[in-house]
Design a protein around this motif. Sequence first.
Motif, PDB file in Angstrom:
ATOM      1  N   ASN A  83       7.107  -6.500   9.009  1.00 60.15           N
ATOM      2  CA  ASN A  83       7.281  -7.833   9.567  1.00 60.15           C
ATOM      3  C   ASN A  83       5.926  -8.505   9.757  1.00 60.15           C
ATOM      4  N   SER A  84       5.960  -9.821   9.924  1.00 59.72           N
ATOM      5  CA  SER A  84       4.729 -10.592  10.150  1.00 59.72           C
ATOM      6  C   SER A  84       3.660 -10.246   9.123  1.00 59.72           C
ATOM      7  N   LEU A  85       4.064 -10.242   7.874  1.00 58.14           N
ATOM      8  CA  LEU A  85       3.150  -9.834   6.809  1.00 58.14           C
ATOM      9  C   LEU A  85       1.985 -10.799   6.675  1.00 58.14           C
ATOM     10  N   LYS A  86       0.839 -10.232   6.368  1.00 58.43           N
ATOM     11  CA  LYS A  86      -0.396 -10.988   6.209  1.00 58.43           C
ATOM     12  C   LYS A  86      -0.898 -10.833   4.776  1.00 58.43           C
ATOM     13  N   PRO A  87      -1.719 -11.749   4.313  1.00 51.93           N
ATOM     14  CA  PRO A  87      -2.268 -11.609   2.951  1.00 51.93           C
ATOM     15  C   PRO A  87      -2.992 -10.280   2.756  1.00 51.93           C
ATOM     16  N   GLU A  88      -3.616  -9.775   3.803  1.00 49.38           N
ATOM     17  CA  GLU A  88      -4.337  -8.505   3.673  1.00 49.38           C
ATOM     18  C   GLU A  88      -3.414  -7.289   3.567  1.00 49.38           C
ATOM     19  N   ASP A  89      -2.121  -7.488   3.756  1.00 47.27           N
ATOM     20  CA  ASP A  89      -1.162  -6.398   3.535  1.00 47.27           C
ATOM     21  C   ASP A  89      -0.797  -6.246   2.060  1.00 47.27           C
ATOM     22  N   ALA A  90      -1.189  -7.194   1.257  1.00 48.17           N
ATOM     23  CA  ALA A  90      -0.849  -7.138  -0.168  1.00 48.17           C
ATOM     24  C   ALA A  90      -1.509  -5.931  -0.825  1.00 48.17           C
ATOM     25  N   ALA A  91      -0.711  -5.174  -1.547  1.00 49.21           N
ATOM     26  CA  ALA A  91      -1.202  -3.948  -2.181  1.00 49.21           C
ATOM     27  C   ALA A  91      -0.058  -3.328  -2.961  1.00 49.21           C
ATOM     28  N   VAL A  92      -0.386  -2.268  -3.684  1.00 52.69           N
ATOM     29  CA  VAL A  92       0.657  -1.400  -4.221  1.00 52.69           C
ATOM     30  C   VAL A  92       0.942  -0.349  -3.156  1.00 52.69           C
ATOM     31  N   TYR A  93       2.193  -0.226  -2.788  1.00 53.19           N
ATOM     32  CA  TYR A  93       2.606   0.722  -1.771  1.00 53.19           C
ATOM     33  C   TYR A  93       3.207   1.959  -2.445  1.00 53.19           C
ATOM     34  N   TYR A  94       2.699   3.114  -2.038  1.00 53.30           N
ATOM     35  CA  TYR A  94       3.120   4.382  -2.624  1.00 53.30           C
ATOM     36  C   TYR A  94       3.840   5.230  -1.579  1.00 53.30           C
ATOM     37  N   CYS A  95       4.955   5.765  -1.978  1.00 52.43           N
ATOM     38  CA  CYS A  95       5.670   6.719  -1.137  1.00 52.43           C
ATOM     39  C   CYS A  95       5.066   8.108  -1.324  1.00 52.43           C
ATOM     40  N   ARG A 109       3.779  24.934  -0.170  1.00 52.97           N
ATOM     41  CA  ARG A 109       3.672  23.562   0.293  1.00 52.97           C
ATOM     42  C   ARG A 109       3.210  22.689  -0.862  1.00 52.97           C
ATOM     43  N   ARG A 110       3.963  21.594  -1.080  1.00 48.75           N
ATOM     44  CA  ARG A 110       3.660  20.692  -2.186  1.00 48.75           C
ATOM     45  C   ARG A 110       3.711  19.267  -1.680  1.00 48.75           C
ATOM     46  N   GLU A 111       3.042  18.385  -2.406  1.00 45.69           N
ATOM     47  CA  GLU A 111       3.144  16.973  -2.099  1.00 45.69           C
ATOM     48  C   GLU A 111       3.496  16.203  -3.360  1.00 45.69           C
ATOM     49  N   TYR A 112       4.224  15.116  -3.159  1.00 41.78           N
ATOM     50  CA  TYR A 112       4.674  14.295  -4.270  1.00 41.78           C
ATOM     51  C   TYR A 112       4.399  12.828  -3.962  1.00 41.78           C
ATOM     52  N   TRP A 113       4.211  12.063  -5.050  1.00 39.07           N
ATOM     53  CA  TRP A 113       3.949  10.634  -4.940  1.00 39.07           C
ATOM     54  C   TRP A 113       4.949   9.852  -5.761  1.00 39.07           C
ATOM     55  N   GLY A 114       5.306   8.676  -5.244  1.00 32.86           N
ATOM     56  CA  GLY A 114       6.080   7.747  -6.039  1.00 32.86           C
ATOM     57  C   GLY A 114       5.161   6.983  -6.972  1.00 32.86           C
ATOM     58  N   GLN A 115       5.761   6.155  -7.809  1.00 30.47           N
ATOM     59  CA  GLN A 115       4.978   5.411  -8.794  1.00 30.47           C
ATOM     60  C   GLN A 115       4.366   4.147  -8.217  1.00 30.47           C
ATOM     61  N   GLY A 116       4.827   3.737  -7.066  1.00 33.00           N
ATOM     62  CA  GLY A 116       4.262   2.562  -6.418  1.00 33.00           C
ATOM     63  C   GLY A 116       5.115   1.324  -6.594  1.00 33.00           C
ATOM     64  N   THR A 117       5.103   0.484  -5.573  1.00 34.87           N
ATOM     65  CA  THR A 117       5.815  -0.792  -5.627  1.00 34.87           C
ATOM     66  C   THR A 117       4.875  -1.881  -5.105  1.00 34.87           C
ATOM     67  N   GLN A 118       4.836  -2.985  -5.813  1.00 38.64           N
ATOM     68  CA  GLN A 118       3.891  -4.054  -5.493  1.00 38.64           C
ATOM     69  C   GLN A 118       4.416  -4.909  -4.343  1.00 38.64           C
ATOM     70  N   VAL A 119       3.550  -5.149  -3.377  1.00 37.78           N
ATOM     71  CA  VAL A 119       3.836  -6.100  -2.303  1.00 37.78           C
ATOM     72  C   VAL A 119       2.797  -7.208  -2.385  1.00 37.78           C
ATOM     73  N   THR A 120       3.264  -8.421  -2.561  1.00 38.52           N
ATOM     74  CA  THR A 120       2.384  -9.585  -2.656  1.00 38.52           C
ATOM     75  C   THR A 120       2.695 -10.529  -1.497  1.00 38.52           C
ATOM     76  N   VAL A 121       1.664 -10.920  -0.777  1.00 37.10           N
ATOM     77  CA  VAL A 121       1.836 -11.828   0.364  1.00 37.10           C
ATOM     78  C   VAL A 121       1.027 -13.084   0.077  1.00 37.10           C
ATOM     79  N   SER A 122       1.736 -14.142  -0.220  1.00 34.86           N
ATOM     80  CA  SER A 122       1.049 -15.363  -0.632  1.00 34.86           C
ATOM     81  C   SER A 122       1.946 -16.558  -0.418  1.00 34.86           C
ATOM     82  N   SER A 123       1.323 -17.677  -0.090  1.00 34.61           N
ATOM     83  CA  SER A 123       2.081 -18.921   0.049  1.00 34.61           C
ATOM     84  C   SER A 123       2.069 -19.694  -1.267  1.00 34.61           C
TER      85      SER A 123
END
Length: 123
Positions: A83-95, A109-123
């Motif tokens: 919520n209340s997203l800011k331009p500086e929150d824009a990035a590729v978000y990885y799970c 013990r293992r770790e896994y990554w998702g491929q990423g999803t783009q978040v763009t915050v812009s007017s």
Amino acid sequence: QVQLAESGGGLVQPGGSLQLACTLSGSVHSIIGMGWYRQAPGKLRELVANIDRIGTANYTDSVKGRFTISRANAKNTVYLQMNSLKPEDAAVYYCHADVWARRIPGLQRREYWGQGTQVTVSS
């Protein structure tokens, strides 16, 4: 094979909201924790928030009070309400998932990554 499938990214105006979701598929012994990282152009990947199996959550300071991480253990799914997203929150978000994998005769013990999803915050 363990995979993380992300959804929910997109374009939003400053002050707007988005919800990301990530589902782990495949066979693991147990999930220790799941979380979200992000990487903006020219910057290092950083932890946004994570949550363990009993629901203890951690947030980076810049998102506290604005983002909420939650988890549906039965669905092996983690959510990030932003919520209340800011331009500086824009990035590729990885799970990210931290798991105990079955490795006969025990666990690993293992770790896994998702491929990423783009978040763009812009007017």
